[in-house]
Design an enzyme around this catalytic site. Sequence first.
Site, short mmCIF file in Angstrom:
data_model
loop_
_atom_site.label_atom_id
_atom_site.label_comp_id
_atom_site.label_asym_id
_atom_site.label_seq_id
_atom_site.Cartn_x
_atom_site.Cartn_y
_atom_site.Cartn_z
CE LYS A 172 41.80 37.33 39.75
NZ LYS A 172 42.16 38.14 40.91
CB SER B 116 39.45 37.65 50.02
OG SER B 116 40.70 38.18 49.59
CD GLU C 211 43.88 40.65 38.94
OE1 GLU C 211 43.63 39.82 38.06
OE2 GLU C 211 43.76 40.40 40.18
CD GLU D 279 36.31 41.13 41.22
OE1 GLU D 279 36.30 40.01 41.69
OE2 GLU D 279 37.02 41.46 40.25
CG HIS E 47 39.54 41.88 36.90
ND1 HIS E 47 40.69 42.15 37.61
CD2 HIS E 47 38.86 40.95 37.62
CE1 HIS E 47 40.70 41.40 38.71
NE2 HIS E 47 39.61 40.68 38.74
CG ASN F 35 39.02 36.11 36.84
OD1 ASN F 35 39.65 35.55 35.94
ND2 ASN F 35 39.20 37.39 37.16
N GLY G 286 42.69 38.98 46.34
CA GLY G 286 43.89 38.18 46.55
C GLY G 286 44.62 38.49 47.85
P1 13P Z 1 40.30 36.65 44.81
O1 13P Z 1 39.08 35.81 45.00
O2 13P Z 1 41.55 35.83 44.60
O3 13P Z 1 40.44 37.71 45.84
O4 13P Z 1 40.11 37.41 43.40
C1 13P Z 1 38.94 38.13 43.17
C2 13P Z 1 38.94 38.53 41.75
O5 13P Z 1 39.69 39.39 41.33
C3 13P Z 1 37.98 37.86 40.86
O6 13P Z 1 37.89 38.53 39.63
#
Ligand code: 13P
Length: 231
Positions: free
Chosen positions: A8, A195, A92, A159, A90, A6, A165
Site C-alpha cells: 500500500k 488480516s 481501497e 478480501e 482493490h 501489498n 487492517g
Molecule cells: P491487511 O493484511 O493489512 O488486512 O490488508 C489486506 C489487504 O488489503 C491486502 O491487499
Amino acid sequence: MIYAANFKTNHTRQSTREYLGKLQAKLLLELNPNDKIYIFPPLTALDEYSSSDFTVGVQNAYPVEKGAFTGEVGLEQLAEFNINTILIGHSERRDILGESQEQIAKKFAFFKEQGFKIIYCIGESLEIREQGIESVMEHLISQFDGIDTTYENFMVAYEPIWAIGTGRTASVEEITQTHNELKKVVDRPLLYGGSVKGANIAQISAIENVNGVLVGGASLNPESFLELVLH
Ligand code: 13P
C-alpha cells in the site's frame, strides 16, 4: 501457495531494496518450489530488482500506454522496470479513490490485452456480510461485471473489507463457504486477504479452495512476511 505482499502506501525505494535483499537471502535457501511470491511496493519504489524467487508488480496503473493523464503512470513507465503484474479492483481504490466498476473493467481489459498477470480484488462490506451468503455472493458476482473471467493470466483475491487492517479475519467457515461459491463462478486461483498473519496462516492455507493469500500489514516487515511464507 501464492503469497502476495501489498505494501500500500508504505516503504520507500531504499527500504524496499533492503526488504527484498532480506527476502531473497532467505528464500534462496528455503522457498518451497511450489510456492510463488509477489511483492507490490509503491510506484516510487520500482527499480531494477531481479530475482527468480519473487515477482514485483504494481498496486495500480492507468490503462494507457502514455499521454496526458496528470499524476498517472502508464505502460511506458512500467515497461522501464519490466513490470507485467498488477493488482486491480482493490477495495481501497474502489472506496477511497472512487474507482467505478466500469473504470475497473476498462483497466482489466487494457492490461489483459497487454498480457499482464492480474490479481483482481473483490470483497464485501460488513453490512452485506451480515445479510448472509446470498447477499455476499450477489455483491461479489457484481464485481465481475465487464471482467473477462476466462482470461488465463488472472487470479482473484477475495478480501472482505471488514477484515482488511482490522485484525478481524474472516472465520474458516466464512472463507471456506465463500471460496467454494466463488470457485463455481470463476475457475481461477483464489487468494484470501484480510488480516492474514503468522498466527492464522496455517489455518487459512489449509482451506481447500484457498490457493494463496494477499497480505497488507503483516507483509510490511520481511520477518513477519517470511514467517507467513515459510510457515
Ligand atoms: P491487511 O493484511 O493489512 O488486512 O490488508 C489486506 C489487504 O488489503 C491486502 O491487499
